[in-house]
Structure formats: structure tokens, C-alpha cells
Design an enzyme around this catalytic site. Sequence first.
Site, PDB file in Angstrom:
ATOM      1  N   HIS A   1     -69.327   4.711  -3.483  1.00  0.00           N
ATOM      2  CA  HIS A   1     -70.403   3.714  -3.621  1.00  0.00           C
ATOM      3  C   HIS A   1     -70.009   2.418  -2.905  1.00  0.00           C
ATOM      4  O   HIS A   1     -70.803   1.817  -2.191  1.00  0.00           O
ATOM      5  CB  HIS A   1     -70.619   3.365  -5.098  1.00  0.00           C
ATOM      6  CG  HIS A   1     -71.431   4.369  -5.856  1.00  0.00           C
ATOM      7  ND1 HIS A   1     -72.691   4.752  -5.474  1.00  0.00           N
ATOM      8  CD2 HIS A   1     -71.167   5.055  -7.005  1.00  0.00           C
ATOM      9  CE1 HIS A   1     -73.175   5.632  -6.356  1.00  0.00           C
ATOM     10  NE2 HIS A   1     -72.262   5.838  -7.288  1.00  0.00           N
TER      11      HIS A   1
ATOM     12  N   GLU B   1     -75.924   7.496  -4.342  1.00  0.00           N
ATOM     13  CA  GLU B   1     -75.194   8.531  -5.059  1.00  0.00           C
ATOM     14  C   GLU B   1     -74.715   9.629  -4.112  1.00  0.00           C
ATOM     15  O   GLU B   1     -73.698  10.279  -4.364  1.00  0.00           O
ATOM     16  CB  GLU B   1     -76.100   9.106  -6.160  1.00  0.00           C
ATOM     17  CG  GLU B   1     -75.382   9.828  -7.273  1.00  0.00           C
ATOM     18  CD  GLU B   1     -74.440   8.955  -8.087  1.00  0.00           C
ATOM     19  OE1 GLU B   1     -74.530   7.716  -8.049  1.00  0.00           O
ATOM     20  OE2 GLU B   1     -73.586   9.536  -8.785  1.00  0.00           O
TER      21      GLU B   1
ATOM     22  N   HIS C   1     -65.175   8.338  -6.725  1.00  0.00           N
ATOM     23  CA  HIS C   1     -66.639   8.239  -6.817  1.00  0.00           C
ATOM     24  C   HIS C   1     -67.113   6.798  -6.572  1.00  0.00           C
ATOM     25  O   HIS C   1     -67.932   6.549  -5.689  1.00  0.00           O
ATOM     26  CB  HIS C   1     -67.071   8.711  -8.209  1.00  0.00           C
ATOM     27  CG  HIS C   1     -68.545   8.647  -8.436  1.00  0.00           C
ATOM     28  ND1 HIS C   1     -69.358   9.747  -8.330  1.00  0.00           N
ATOM     29  CD2 HIS C   1     -69.367   7.611  -8.746  1.00  0.00           C
ATOM     30  CE1 HIS C   1     -70.614   9.391  -8.568  1.00  0.00           C
ATOM     31  NE2 HIS C   1     -70.637   8.103  -8.837  1.00  0.00           N
ATOM     32  N   GLU C   2     -66.547   5.870  -7.343  1.00  0.00           N
ATOM     33  CA  GLU C   2     -66.971   4.472  -7.186  1.00  0.00           C
ATOM     34  C   GLU C   2     -66.569   3.957  -5.811  1.00  0.00           C
ATOM     35  O   GLU C   2     -67.264   3.133  -5.222  1.00  0.00           O
ATOM     36  CB  GLU C   2     -66.387   3.591  -8.299  1.00  0.00           C
ATOM     37  CG  GLU C   2     -66.785   3.988  -9.732  1.00  0.00           C
ATOM     38  CD  GLU C   2     -68.283   4.124  -9.963  1.00  0.00           C
ATOM     39  OE1 GLU C   2     -69.065   3.430  -9.289  1.00  0.00           O
ATOM     40  OE2 GLU C   2     -68.682   4.958 -10.817  1.00  0.00           O
TER      41      GLU C   2
HETATM   42 ZN    ZN Z   1     -72.437   7.044  -8.970  1.00  0.00          ZN
END
Ligand code: ZN
Length: 493
Positions: free
Chosen positions: A261, A287, A257-258
Site C-alpha cells: 500500500h 488493495e 502487505h502494508e
Molecule cells: Zn490492505
Amino acid sequence: MDTYEELMEVYKDISIIGEIGSQLSWDQNTYMPKKAAAMRGGQGAFLSKLFHRKITDPKVGKLISTLEGENLDQNKNAVVREIRRIYDRKTSIPEELEAEIASLEPLSMQTWVEAKKKGDFKIFAPHLEKMLELKKEYADKVGYPNIPYDALLEDFEPYTRTSQVTEVFERLRKKLVPIIETIVSSGKEIISFSGNYPIASQEEYYKKILTDMGYDFEGGRLDPTEHPFTIGSGDDTRITTHYYENDPRPALFSCIHEGGHALYEQGFLREHMHSPLGEFCSLGIHESQSRMWENIIGRSLPFWKHYYPGMKNAFPSLSSMDLDTFYRAINQVRPSLIRVEADEATYNLHILIRFEIEIDIFNGKLDVNEIPQAWNDKYEQYLGIRPENDGVGCLQDVHWSMGAFGYFPTYSLGNLYSSQFFDRMTKDIDVKDLMGRGELRPILSWLRTNIHHRGKLYPASELVKVVTGRSLNEDHFIEHLKSKYGKIYDVSF
Ligand code: ZN
């Protein structure tokens, strides 16, 4: 120097102040000594004051006005539009108010940590009260088209109105609730993980996946923190995770997830450094990047056909679990209390709860001391479960302690945008085949061209139309859930 270059000189200074703030914030959330909170508060307040003075200099207003009268190309037009947006907002907020919010933050966050640990909202309530008071004043100063919440949302999702979000979230909820009910009532058993997953092995294997995704460790780093986050941009984009030795999933998926980003932040064109064209479009779009990598790619069967052998190799505890069981174990849908641990189907209900509570607070319908009750009631109503204490209830998230009201809806907007982008991507490249071969770079290239390289060229609502041909909608996300979970749970919707 022409007028445009002069404005860009000012913007460069502002960007650099932001970069310094990011580093201080990273330090505050990783290795800063406890006693340093008050000092860090002072430093944050100073930077905020400096930022404010730079951007609200009347000279900046004149430069913007001059450029608005000129015939600029598309890029320069977007740059002037964005700087105008910040200028107008910042000139309407008193410097002291900004500094007061910044200096309240570290102590408020520290108190929140303590209150969460003890599961007692009362410890945090006075700080939240103060923060809300300041943020209400903030909303009044910057102004808003319809309701105060618009002013807060604008900080994270520019050009998007509360009413637009409410409309799409309402439709989303109506379609989502029956899907979750069907899945839950299918009665499929919960698969739990046993054994030990050494942190060093987790770090090593997740770093490999991040590298395959295209994350540049020469311009970033991975550290452990209480809550995973990404900070920084360009050649200094850092990520964090939280390891659990008895379950490899939380750190695995927070790394992916990160990483999503971070790829966005590392992916801006270097020629656009210190320009709005080298910055993320909105938090919802940000996001969309993390969620696409985490949920649509990182929780897909083709992805794990390639990566599961390596995963088993890294963790002997997985030796008796086959791919199909693992795939089901990382895609279990069940109502739970903690947002960050929620699956991709129930996740949006966690967001709807926060969104509705925030709107009620800022519309004056809910007092601070009523938050725990409102929170628990909504969890019972939407998810059928009730928190036992505030630590696993309304104290679970850091956002309010930082004054980040208006942030939560961007998570669900991200889910919707990610499905829309992914649908478009599958028409351009054979994503399934690429994932199955562990070839993730063409996916990144598509994201770079269509999203990352565009920075703030378009507002989010425009960007999604330019890339996919359609406005923000819930259709692709709902379709994604139906086709994926229909197979996993052997149900039809
Ligand atoms: Zn996030």
C-alpha cells in the site's frame, strides 16, 4: 491565474485538509490517550466541515462548468472529472450530516474495541444503529443508480456498481468453493510454529524486506498497532503492524502487505501532488498493490529461496525448519474465523459474507440485532465453522464502527486486480528470476509506470483494461490458486 490553475488552488487546500486528517487519524490509532477521544471527535468534525465548505463553494462549481466547456488534454480532463465527482457528492450532503458522522466516529470506535474485547455485540449495537441511520441518510442524499449500497460503494470504488461486483463475486464463489474443498480434503497436516521470535528481531528483518521492496523510511515509519494499516501519502506515508512473539508470520505478512500500500502512496509523481493525478485510483486498485506484494510475491517460493536464509539467521527458532516446510507453512489453506488471518484462498469467502450482510442491511432486509445470527449462519454455510462469540464473529473488524460500509468488497476486487496485473507483468519482465535474486526494484518500477504514476487518470475498470487488455475478471486469480496450491497440496482441480 487561468481557470484551471484557480481550480487547482482550491484543490490544494482540500488535499491539505485531507493530509491533516490523516495525521490525526494516525495519532488516534497509535499513541492518542484514551480520554482524548471526544476532543479528537471535535477536531475531525471541524476538518470535515472545513473540507465541505471549501469544495461546495459555488465558485468551485462555476470553475468546473467553465472547464468542462473547454478543450482540455487527457490529464486535465481526468482532473476536472474527479473534482466534479467530489463536488457533486459533497454539494448533495448537508454539512451537519457529515459533521455528525465524523463526530460519532471516535466514540463508536472506542465502544467497538470494548465490545470486541468482551465478545458482546450488545455493547456496540446502539452505536452501530446510530451509524447506520446516518449512513442511510447519507446514501439517500448523494443518490444512487440502483440500490442504496451503490452510494456507499462509490466512496471506495468509484464508478463501480454493486451489480457488477455481485456478478463477478458470484462467479468467483462458484469456482472457489470446490478448490477449497479439494485442498481441505487432501488431508495435509497443519504446520505450526514453535519457539520465540523476539519483536526487535522481527522489526529489524521486516524493515530490511521493506527497504528491498523500495519503501522509503525517510518518508515513512513503522509502528505497532492493534490492527495494521497504512496512512498518508507522498513523503509522509506511514505503516503499522502487530507483532506476536510466538509466530513471525502475522507481522511479516502485514508488513509486506502494508508496504505494498505504502509503495503506491509513495509512488505518485511529485509533479501531481495535490491533484487527483497524484492520488490512488480506487481502494480495489490500492488493495491490488498490497495483495500482489503479500500473496503473489511474498508467499512465493522464489522469493523465499532468496529471503529464507536471512530469516533463519534472524530467528534461531527456525533453525530446524527447511525451506520447503516453511513455504508450506506460510501457504496453508484452512477455513478460519478471522478475516485478517485468513489464507489467500478462503479470504474471499470472508469478504462475500460481509458484502452480502451489508447489502441486506441497506436494502432493509436485516436489522442490527439480527447481524450476529446472520453472520454466524453464513460462516457455518460457507466455511463450515461457527464463531463462539461476537469478538471472533461480527465484531472482529473495525470498519463498521467507522461507518465504512461498502469498503469490504474492495479487498476481493484487489485480489482479482492483483492477479490480472501480475499476469501482465510476467509478460514484460522475468519476475520469477528477479524474486529469486531478491531484486525487487524492477518489479516496483513496473508498478510505478503502469499503475502508480497514473493516479486517478482512469477509473479502475479502465485502468485494468489499459494495463492488461482485459476487463475485471476472476480467471487469473483462480488460475493462480490452481497452479500454486495444486503443487503444494499435490492435488488436481
Ligand atoms: Zn490492505
